[in-house]
Each structure stands twice: as structure tokens, then as C-alpha cells.
Design an enzyme around this catalytic site. Structure first.
Site, short mmCIF file in Angstrom:
data_model
loop_
_atom_site.label_atom_id
_atom_site.label_comp_id
_atom_site.label_asym_id
_atom_site.label_seq_id
_atom_site.Cartn_x
_atom_site.Cartn_y
_atom_site.Cartn_z
N ARG A 67 1.28 -1.13 -0.03
CA ARG A 67 -0.04 -0.73 0.22
C ARG A 67 0.87 1.19 -0.48
NH1 ARG A 67 -5.76 0.32 0.21
NH2 ARG A 67 -6.29 2.75 0.90
N ARG A 93 -10.86 5.76 -2.10
CA ARG A 93 -9.36 5.16 -1.33
C ARG A 93 -8.74 6.09 -0.71
NH1 ARG A 93 -8.36 -0.08 -2.64
NH2 ARG A 93 -9.07 -0.59 -5.08
N ASN A 109 -11.36 16.71 -0.68
CA ASN A 109 -12.45 15.52 -0.46
C ASN A 109 -13.45 15.85 -0.56
OD1 ASN A 109 -13.36 13.34 -1.30
ND2 ASN A 109 -12.87 12.06 0.93
N THR A 110 -14.68 15.09 -1.22
CA THR A 110 -16.57 15.91 -1.52
C THR A 110 -17.13 14.13 -0.97
OG1 THR A 110 -18.22 16.18 -2.60
CG2 THR A 110 -16.57 15.55 -3.72
N HIS A 111 -17.83 14.29 0.14
CA HIS A 111 -18.11 13.54 0.71
C HIS A 111 -19.83 13.07 0.78
CE1 HIS A 111 -18.89 9.78 3.38
NE2 HIS A 111 -19.34 11.29 4.90
N ASP A 143 -7.15 14.82 5.71
CA ASP A 143 -6.43 14.74 6.60
C ASP A 143 -5.74 12.98 6.45
OD1 ASP A 143 -8.15 13.83 8.63
OD2 ASP A 143 -7.98 14.84 9.63
N GLY A 145 -7.25 11.31 8.44
CA GLY A 145 -8.11 10.03 8.77
C GLY A 145 -9.57 10.05 8.37
N ASP A 147 -12.87 11.20 6.61
CA ASP A 147 -13.03 12.22 6.08
C ASP A 147 -13.17 13.16 7.67
OD1 ASP A 147 -14.46 10.99 3.96
OD2 ASP A 147 -16.02 9.93 4.56
C1 GRF Z 1 -20.06 11.40 -4.80
O1 GRF Z 1 -21.33 11.66 -4.21
C2 GRF Z 1 -19.33 11.65 -3.81
O2 GRF Z 1 -19.10 12.81 -3.06
C3 GRF Z 1 -19.51 10.01 -3.75
O3 GRF Z 1 -18.84 8.89 -4.58
C4 GRF Z 1 -19.70 10.51 -5.10
C5 GRF Z 1 -19.04 9.84 -6.96
O4 GRF Z 1 -20.13 10.31 -7.81
N1 GRF Z 1 -17.77 10.09 -3.09
P1 GRF Z 1 -19.06 10.74 -8.93
O5 GRF Z 1 -17.78 9.96 -9.55
O6 GRF Z 1 -19.09 12.26 -8.72
O7 GRF Z 1 -20.54 10.86 -10.02
#
Ligand code: GRF
Length: 203
Positions: A67, A93, A109-111, A143, A145, A147
Site C-alpha cells: 500500500r 481510496r 475531498n467531497t463526501h 487529513d 483520518g 472524512d
Molecule cells: C459522490 O457522491 C462522492 O461524494 C462519493 O461518490 C460520488 C461520486 O460521484 N464519494 P461521481 O463519480 O462524481 O459521479
């Protein structure tokens, strides 16, 4: 004003990536996508990048002995594109210590949940199972962790009685794309600081 260089990492459909690619068509946006990377091939996200004539690369965990080696390979590959900001947009990942060391404070990152609620890979399902009435998406600085990093922006959507995981995640993703594009543009044009976990955009 110099254009902010974005490297975007994806693992799937890439609709968030597409929203960034579309926004970056406008020079006033202040950012351009200089490369798109993935941890797997055969995904729509890579096709979207190719259609936009953006260079792509794939670094699979299985192709590295460990990894940590994968993390080093990913770090070197991304670094070659000299990004100002690395955007994880549905990248499934966890990046490691080499990556975070090299791009410290510049990985976002978007969660698909309202952090700190429902971290991990099943945010929409966990929110639905818990019975919350609102959920949403969070853009944060990565970071070590899961999210847990400093929050840059959040957007809220209602949970409807008739929702299943798919309908809820789709509603989240509509709001998520708007938040991502709007916020990344602001970060690019105005810069940001982080003090005691508080992210402030602009000087
Ligand atoms: C998004 O909702 C992201 O936050 C999550 O997976 C989705 C990805 O969507 N981790 P896309 O590949 O951008 O359509």
C-alpha cells in the site's frame, strides 16, 4: 491572475469531475483540470477526461507490492502535473502519508454526508438507515483520518419518506456538484487559510 492547476482523482461515474471540467471552460473560473487519475480502469470518469482532452493515468493498488508503494507511485504521478490543488471527487481510496506529506493542506475531498456524521463509503445508506431528516455533502481538506479533515463547505438536502439509497444519493449529488464547483472556484480565485480547523476563504 494565475490559473490554479487541479489534478482530480476519481473511481467511478465522474459527474463531479464533469462539473469541474465544464466550469473550467470559462477562463474566469480561475482553475483548470490538468490531469485526471484513477485507481481503476474502465470507468466513466476516465472517459469524461479523455473527451475533454485532459491527460489521464491509472494507478491500481493491486499493481504495487504494498500500500505504501502504491501511495508513493500515486504521489509521484500526481506531482509530475504540478497541481496547486488535488481534488478527490468520488475517489474510493484513502491516500497515505507520502501523498499527504507532499500535498499538505492542498488535498480536498467531497463526501456525500454532513461530516462528522456518517463517514466512510456508505454515507447515503447510513443516513437513510439512521432516519435523519436532512443530509447533504461536505467538502473538506483531507487529513489522515476518514472524512475527518477541516470542513470547507457543506450543502444540505432533505431526506424524503420515499427515498431509497439511490434516490437519496442522486439528490445529494446534484447539490454536491454545485457546492464543489462553486467552492473550488472560490479557493482558486481567493485562496484559503486553515486555523484551528477553521477554513477561511480569501485573505
Ligand atoms: C459522490 O457522491 C462522492 O461524494 C462519493 O461518490 C460520488 C461520486 O460521484 N464519494 P461521481 O463519480 O462524481 O459521479
Amino acid at each position: 491572475m494565475p490559473v490554479t492547476r487541479l489534478v482530480v482523482l476519481v473511481s467511478g461515474a465522474g459527474t463531479n469531475l464533469q462539473a469541474l471540467l465544464d466550469a473550467a471552460q470559462d477562463p474566469a473560473y480561475g482553475a483548470e483540470v490538468v490531469a485526471v487519475g484513477a485507481d481503476r480502469d474502465g470507468i466513466e470518469g476516465l472517459v469524461r477526461a479523455e473527451k475533454a482532452a485532459v491527460p489521464t493515468f491509472v494507478r491500481k493498488v493491486a499493481d504495487s507490492a504494498t500500500r505504501a508503494e502504491w501511495d508513493r507511485t500515486l504521489t509521484e504521478t500526481v506531482a509530475a502535473y504540478e497541481p496547486d490543488l488535488v481534488v478527490l471527487a468520488g475517489f474510493m481510496r484513502l491516500v497515505g502519508s507520502d501523498f499527504l506529506g507532499r500535498f499538505a493542506g492542498r488535498v480536498v475531498n467531497t463526501h456525500p454526508a454532513l461530516c462528522p456524521a456518517f463517514p466512510g463509503t456508505s454515507g447515503p445508506a447510513d443516513a437513510l438507515a439512521y432516519g435523519v431528516k436532512v443530509t447533504g455533502a461536505t467538502l473538506f481538506v483531507v487529513d489522515e483520518g476518514v472524512d475527518t479533515g477541516p470542513i470547507i463547505a457543506q450543502t444540505v438536502v432533505p431526506v424524503e419518506d420515499a427515498d431509497d439509497v439511490e434516490s437519496l444519493h442522486e439528490r445529494i449529488k446534484v447539490a454536491e456538484r454545485t457546492m464543489l464547483v462553486g467552492t473550488v472556484g472560490k479557493l482558486a480565485r481567493e485562496g484559503f487559510t486553515i486555523t484551528d480547523r477553521k477554513v477561511r476563504i480569501g485573505t
